[in-house]
Motif scaffolding. Structure first.
Motif, PDB file in Angstrom:
ATOM      1  N   GLU A   1       0.808  -1.224   0.000  1.00 27.80           N
ATOM      2  CA  GLU A   1       0.000   0.000   0.000  1.00 27.80           C
ATOM      3  C   GLU A   1       0.845   1.279   0.000  1.00 27.80           C
ATOM      4  O   GLU A   1       0.481   2.255  -0.664  1.00 27.80           O
ATOM      5  CB  GLU A   1      -0.949  -0.001   1.197  1.00 27.80           C
ATOM      6  CG  GLU A   1      -2.092  -0.978   1.065  1.00 27.80           C
ATOM      7  CD  GLU A   1      -3.092  -0.842   2.212  1.00 27.80           C
ATOM      8  OE1 GLU A   1      -2.989   0.149   2.969  1.00 27.80           O
ATOM      9  OE2 GLU A   1      -3.944  -1.737   2.345  1.00 27.80           O
TER      10      GLU A   1
ATOM     11  N   HIS B   1       0.097   4.691  -2.174  1.00 24.24           N
ATOM     12  CA  HIS B   1      -0.249   5.938  -1.471  1.00 24.24           C
ATOM     13  C   HIS B   1       0.760   7.044  -1.765  1.00 24.24           C
ATOM     14  O   HIS B   1       0.413   8.229  -1.764  1.00 24.24           O
ATOM     15  CB  HIS B   1      -0.357   5.686   0.032  1.00 24.24           C
ATOM     16  CG  HIS B   1      -1.631   4.996   0.422  1.00 24.24           C
ATOM     17  ND1 HIS B   1      -2.874   5.540   0.176  1.00 24.24           N
ATOM     18  CD2 HIS B   1      -1.867   3.796   1.016  1.00 24.24           C
ATOM     19  CE1 HIS B   1      -3.812   4.728   0.607  1.00 24.24           C
ATOM     20  NE2 HIS B   1      -3.235   3.649   1.122  1.00 24.24           N
TER      21      HIS B   1
ATOM     22  N   SER C   1      -8.938   5.081  -7.622  1.00 23.62           N
ATOM     23  CA  SER C   1      -9.078   4.800  -6.188  1.00 23.62           C
ATOM     24  C   SER C   1     -10.276   5.507  -5.562  1.00 23.62           C
ATOM     25  O   SER C   1     -10.794   5.057  -4.541  1.00 23.62           O
ATOM     26  CB  SER C   1      -7.793   5.202  -5.446  1.00 23.62           C
ATOM     27  OG  SER C   1      -7.669   6.600  -5.353  1.00 23.62           O
TER      28      SER C   1
END
Length: 422
Positions: free
Chosen positions: A188, A192, A255
């Protein structure tokens, strides 16, 4: 991060070769994902800065700006000779992922460069999640045999689609393992990092990323808009045609969207990563096999639609059991990550000295002939020459002598033309 413009001779654990330079969101992100995944395993990778001279769309494109910020590049290479210099800086080479072994895609950009033809015999050679794009190898007989020669030099081979296992075994006589695309391996924090750098505001919209516009695609998007009345619609066009959307914004749009429509393989991958409801438009020309393999593994075959009449009520695509999908992806990502780790840490298998000597002869023959014909614009003679040369390697007796003689005759012909022009 290293200085991408620095031309030193630093050492690193492995060099990554793929199509990151294409103006394509999936191409740059799968490269970034593999780079970050290898770092997470404790190795120091460098993305091979190979941009073929023929490829003119790179400059000013989204991949150029993305690479400056996020990819750890080697020095620039534009030819096989320049790639060979990297043998002094790295002990392993990794090719992948994406359709780097699809014949019409790799052959124009350096023949067997994407089978690591430039890598020395003492270097470990790994293929990670390579894709043939279809359920068969598309090269002709002679190109297939030459490609087979280089593929058989690999230490470890993994493929992105299960069809690739059969192609490797039946066409090239090697064994391969099925693994996930690198985008599913990256953690992740890697995503991010990009999303946090995006300028996208808001959420809950309909997002679409369709590479090939058609009435079929328009019809699907129309039905989705009718179902989600009142939602804003964001159309993200192909990066090669519309470079206004940075990679960070493209990723952030997926997203944050409410529903996603795409015919892109990596578009569908990120819908899965961000757990978004989606419809994928089947696109056989771009390689249907990769969609079928991924969706079958996850039990999401209905989300890949081949015709407008096959489209169910949109509600059927809005409900995905992401708990089950996540369990499968987590298991497969762990298995794929372990395969990659072992491929990097295990000792290089003993190479065949005869095969390596043959590779050296191939290098010398190609270099000599390129020098000989450098000033002669006679591509048809070069093509005939290479065809005869390959036939001389795979035939015996009188046939072999015949092809060798033809090679010599063509060499003399080209040499004569050079002398006349001098």
């Amino acid at each position: 991060m290293i200085n991408n413009t620095k031309k030193d001779a630093e050492q690193y654990d492995c060099g990554i070769l793929n199509f990151w330079w294409g103006s394509n969101y999936g191409a740059v992100l799968t490269c970034y994902a593999l780079q970050e995944s290898i770092k997470d395993l404790g190795f120091v990778p460098r993305v091979i800065n190979y941009v073929p001279r023929k490829y003119i769309q790179f400059k000013g494109g989204l991949s150029e700006s993305f690479s400056r910020k996020y990819l750890d590049l080697t020095e620039r290479c534009s030819s096989r000779k320049e790639l060979m210099k990297l043998n002094g800086q790295t002990g392993s080479f990794i090719v992948g992922s994406d359709q780097v072994w699809r014949f019409p895609f790799f052959w124009p950009w350096g023949k067997n460069v994407f089978q690591l033809s430039f890598a020395a015999g003492d270097k470990k050679k790994i293929a990670y999640a390579v894709s043939f794009g279809t359920d068969h190898f598309e090269g002709g007989y002679q190109e297939t045999r030459l490609t087979e020669f280089y593929i058989r030099r690999f230490d470890d081979i993994s493929v992105r689609e299960k069809d690739g296992i059969d192609i490797c075994r039946n066409t090239f006589g090697v064994e391969a393992v099925h693994v996930l695309d690198p985008v599913f391996l990256a953690g992740e924090p890697a995503w991010h990092r990009l999303i946090d750098a995006s300028s996208v505001k808001g959420e809950g919209f309909i997002a679409s990323y369709v590479l090939d516009k058609s009435d079929f695609a328009s019809g699907i998007l129309k039905k989705v808009k009718e179902h989600f009345v009142g939602l804003e619609s964001i159309d993200m066009k192909d990066g090669a045609k519309n470079m206004k959307i940075p990679v960070e914004d493209w990723l952030c749009n997926i997203s944050r969207c409410r529903f996603f429509v795409t015919d892109s393989f990596h578009g569908a991958c990120f819908a899965l990563i961000f757990q978004k409801p989606f419809i994928c438009i089947a696109n056989r020309e771009r390689g249907r096999s990769r969609f079928d393999s991924l969706f079958a593994m996850l039990g999401l075959q209905k989300h890949c639609v081949s015709a407008l009449e096959d489209l169910a009520d949109i509600e059927a695509y809005d409900q995905i059991d992401y708990q089950q999908v996540s369990r499968i992806l987590k298991h497969e990502a762990g298995r794929s990550r372990e395969w990659l780790r072992e491929a990097l840490v295990l000792p290089r298998r003993e190479s065949d000295p005869v095969r390596e000597m043959f590779a050296i002869l191939l290098d010398q023959e190609e270099d000599n002939f390129e020098k000989l014909s450098a000033f002669v614009l006679r591509p048809k003679y070069r093509k005939k020459y290479y065809r005869c040369k390959i036939m001389s390697w795979i035939t015996f007796g009188r046939k072999r002598k015949k092809y060798l003689q033809k090679c010599e005759n063509m060499k003399l012909l080209l040499k004569n033309k050079i002398d006349l022009q001098a």
